[in-house]
Enzyme design. Structure first.
Site, PDB file in Angstrom:
ATOM      1  NE  ARG A 284       0.632  11.645   3.356  1.00 31.78           N
ATOM      2  CZ  ARG A 284       1.904  11.659   3.700  1.00 31.78           C
ATOM      3  NH1 ARG A 284       2.387  12.637   4.432  1.00 31.78           N
ATOM      4  NH2 ARG A 284       2.716  10.679   3.340  1.00 31.78           N
TER       5      ARG A 284
ATOM      6  CE1 TYR B 299       0.047   7.224  -7.041  1.00 28.97           C
ATOM      7  CE2 TYR B 299      -1.706   7.145  -8.670  1.00 28.97           C
ATOM      8  CZ  TYR B 299      -1.261   6.936  -7.379  1.00 28.97           C
ATOM      9  OH  TYR B 299      -2.124   6.447  -6.428  1.00 28.97           O
ATOM     10  N   GLY B 300       0.889   6.831 -12.873  1.00 31.08           N
ATOM     11  CA  GLY B 300       0.048   5.883 -13.612  1.00 31.08           C
ATOM     12  C   GLY B 300       0.858   4.726 -14.164  1.00 31.08           C
TER      13      GLY B 300
ATOM     14  CG  ASN C 237      -1.516   1.298   1.569  1.00 35.70           C
ATOM     15  OD1 ASN C 237      -2.526   1.695   0.990  1.00 35.70           O
ATOM     16  ND2 ASN C 237      -0.895   2.041   2.483  1.00 35.70           N
TER      17      ASN C 237
ATOM     18  CE  LYS D  39      -0.419   3.419  -6.606  1.00 30.48           C
ATOM     19  NZ  LYS D  39      -0.135   2.550  -5.440  1.00 30.48           N
TER      20      LYS D  39
HETATM   21  P1  NAI Z   1      -1.097   8.574   2.204  1.00 34.42           P
HETATM   22  O1  NAI Z   1      -0.072   9.534   1.727  1.00 34.42           O
HETATM   23  O2  NAI Z   1      -2.079   9.019   3.219  1.00 34.42           O
HETATM   24  O3  NAI Z   1      -0.408   7.254   2.769  1.00 34.42           O
HETATM   25  C1  NAI Z   1       0.693   6.630   2.145  1.00 34.42           C
HETATM   26  C2  NAI Z   1       1.610   6.144   3.234  1.00 34.42           C
HETATM   27  O4  NAI Z   1       2.725   5.454   2.609  1.00 34.42           O
HETATM   28  C3  NAI Z   1       2.195   7.308   4.044  1.00 34.42           C
HETATM   29  O5  NAI Z   1       1.940   7.141   5.424  1.00 34.42           O
HETATM   30  C4  NAI Z   1       3.688   7.269   3.740  1.00 34.42           C
HETATM   31  O6  NAI Z   1       4.511   7.683   4.830  1.00 34.42           O
HETATM   32  C5  NAI Z   1       3.911   5.797   3.368  1.00 34.42           C
HETATM   33  N1  NAI Z   1       5.091   5.637   2.550  1.00 34.42           N
HETATM   34  C6  NAI Z   1       5.491   6.422   1.517  1.00 34.42           C
HETATM   35  N2  NAI Z   1       6.654   5.983   1.018  1.00 34.42           N
HETATM   36  C7  NAI Z   1       7.000   4.882   1.745  1.00 34.42           C
HETATM   37  C8  NAI Z   1       8.102   3.968   1.690  1.00 34.42           C
HETATM   38  N3  NAI Z   1       9.086   4.135   0.798  1.00 34.42           N
HETATM   39  N4  NAI Z   1       8.129   2.933   2.558  1.00 34.42           N
HETATM   40  C9  NAI Z   1       7.142   2.777   3.489  1.00 34.42           C
HETATM   41  N5  NAI Z   1       6.082   3.636   3.606  1.00 34.42           N
HETATM   42  C10 NAI Z   1       6.016   4.663   2.738  1.00 34.42           C
HETATM   43  O7  NAI Z   1      -1.871   8.063   0.889  1.00 34.42           O
HETATM   44  P2  NAI Z   1      -3.126   7.095   0.710  1.00 34.42           P
HETATM   45  O8  NAI Z   1      -4.121   7.816  -0.068  1.00 34.42           O
HETATM   46  O9  NAI Z   1      -3.488   6.430   1.971  1.00 34.42           O
HETATM   47  O10 NAI Z   1      -2.473   6.021  -0.292  1.00 34.42           O
HETATM   48  C11 NAI Z   1      -2.309   4.631  -0.017  1.00 34.42           C
HETATM   49  C12 NAI Z   1      -2.097   3.902  -1.316  1.00 34.42           C
HETATM   50  O11 NAI Z   1      -3.287   3.988  -2.114  1.00 34.42           O
HETATM   51  C13 NAI Z   1      -0.960   4.468  -2.163  1.00 34.42           C
HETATM   52  O12 NAI Z   1      -0.278   3.429  -2.806  1.00 34.42           O
HETATM   53  C14 NAI Z   1      -1.705   5.308  -3.175  1.00 34.42           C
HETATM   54  O13 NAI Z   1      -0.951   5.507  -4.348  1.00 34.42           O
HETATM   55  C15 NAI Z   1      -2.943   4.471  -3.397  1.00 34.42           C
HETATM   56  N6  NAI Z   1      -4.069   5.174  -3.969  1.00 34.42           N
HETATM   57  C16 NAI Z   1      -4.760   6.095  -3.235  1.00 34.42           C
HETATM   58  C17 NAI Z   1      -5.853   6.721  -3.795  1.00 34.42           C
HETATM   59  C18 NAI Z   1      -6.718   7.643  -3.002  1.00 34.42           C
HETATM   60  O14 NAI Z   1      -7.798   8.029  -3.508  1.00 34.42           O
HETATM   61  N7  NAI Z   1      -6.343   8.029  -1.806  1.00 34.42           N
HETATM   62  C19 NAI Z   1      -6.244   6.502  -5.196  1.00 34.42           C
HETATM   63  C20 NAI Z   1      -5.496   5.469  -5.862  1.00 34.42           C
HETATM   64  C21 NAI Z   1      -4.439   4.864  -5.255  1.00 34.42           C
END
Ligand code: NAI
Length: 313
Positions: free
Chosen positions: A200, A165-166, A100, A169
């Site tokens: 965020r 990103y796209g 994730n 992913k």
């Molecule tokens: P977020 O930014 O709230 O959470 C992502 C978490 O990943 C953060 O806590 C961050 O510290 C952690 N992280 C980042 N790089 C890291 C690394 N190298 N190693 C370990 N942890 C790391 O974002 P969100 O929205 O919760 O995203 C979660 C996943 O869902 C991501 O992969 C995001 O791309 C994907 N996603 C989210 C969408 C949305 O609508 N929020 C839409 C499509 C995909």
């Protein structure tokens, strides 16, 4: 309905300190599973800091669950190994992996330089490889595992300014499907979710889109965003992580309590043994017509479709 539980199982959720990952970890822990990972840092990947992982682990323990905080980055093979080792050293097993962790960094393609591409490929695509490989090893040995990858409609369907990103992913879809094929005959299921949730990251992407679209966009979207609680994505992730999950190699789009399946379909198409450019032009509607499409389960099944069309007629 019987409660679906994870007692005795160990789950690794990368990026579990915030947003979606935090909610996945809390739900899995509430149902008996454990472990979190989060590097910390900003939504675009700047900086690091172990606080979010520690906070989620504490939150789980305070509610009577079990968790360890791990602050390794998913972006290196050593980091991936250390994350899985944290689970193995604490509990001696890994049953579930939710890839994730992720960051964003939008830019028009003209500005999509290597320094914007590499970090996103590293965290999303390579990160999933690096954490999955040591987990896979364990899962194969125990003939049980559930892996859930996090992809995005931004890549599957396309969204401006998100080429880095796209692309990263959507590479995860290839990984999901190939691992599902490699796990055939084993009780290992590999699936993906494309979430939609007010985190965020969503705020960042809305802000980035608003800069070029309309400054009122976020205002108009607010009532919709208010319905997109990340906790409403976690039941799908948890189901795909459950022993009773029957599917593998599939992609579910989930947001605000709505769940649907994305699938890769193939139109019936057009066959001509002397195919020319003009034939393609003249038959484009037929080639594109989704009526009678099939959904091949793998590359071999699509080969069988082609065989059927050109040999069996
Ligand atoms: P977020 O930014 O709230 O959470 C992502 C978490 O990943 C953060 O806590 C961050 O510290 C952690 N992280 C980042 N790089 C890291 C690394 N190298 N190693 C370990 N942890 C790391 O974002 P969100 O929205 O919760 O995203 C979660 C996943 O869902 C991501 O992969 C995001 O791309 C994907 N996603 C989210 C969408 C949305 O609508 N929020 C839409 C499509 C995909």
């Amino acid at each position: 309905m019987n409660e679906l539980r994870f007692d005795g199982q160990v789950a690794v959720v990368t990026g579990a300190g915030r947003g979606l990952g935090r909610r996945h970890a809390l739900l899995l822990a509430e149902r008996g599973a454990r472990v979190v990972n989060d590097l910390g840092g900003s939504v675009t990947g700047a900086g690091s800091g172990g606080d979010p992982a520690i906070d989620t682990a504490e939150e789980i323990r305070n509610s009577g669950g079990q968790a360890v905080a791990d602050t390794n980055s998913v972006t290196t093979p050593e980091g991936g190994q250390a994350i899985i080792d944290a689970a193995l050293e604490t509990w001696g097993r890994v049953d579930i992996l939710v890839n994730n962790a992720g960051t964003v960094g939008d830019a028009a393609f003209d500005d999509m330089t290597e320094d914007r591409l590499s970090p996103l490929v590293d965290v999303h695509l390579k990160g999933a490889f690096f954490v999955t490989r040591p987990a896979w090893n364990v899962m194969r040995r125990q003939n049980f595992g559930r892996i859930v990858n996090t992809c995005s409609a931004a890549g599957i369907l396309g969204a401006p300014r998100m080429s880095n990103y796209g692309a990263a992913k959507t590479g995860l879809i290839g990984l999901t499907r190939v691992l599902a094929a490699e796990a055939a005959g084993l009780d290992i299921k590999v699936n993906a979710v494309a979430p939609v949730a007010a985190t965020r990251m969503m705020d960042y992407s809305m802000g980035s889109a608003a800069e070029i679209d309309s400054p009122q966009a976020e205002e108009l979207m607010r009532p919709f965003l208010d319905r997109l609680d990340p906790a409403l994505v976690s039941p799908v992730v948890a189901f795909l992580a459950h022993a009773q999950c029957p599917v593998s190699g599939e992609i579910y789009t989930v947001g605000g309590g709505h769940v649907s399946r994305f699938f890769i379909g193939r139109t019936k198409g057009y066959y001509n043994p002397t195919l020319s450019i003009e034939d393609v032009h003249a038959h484009l509607d037929q080639i594109r017509d989704p009526a009678e499409h099939t959904v091949p389960a793998g590359a071999a099944e699509e080969m069988a479709d082609i065989y059927q069309a050109i040999i069996a007629g």
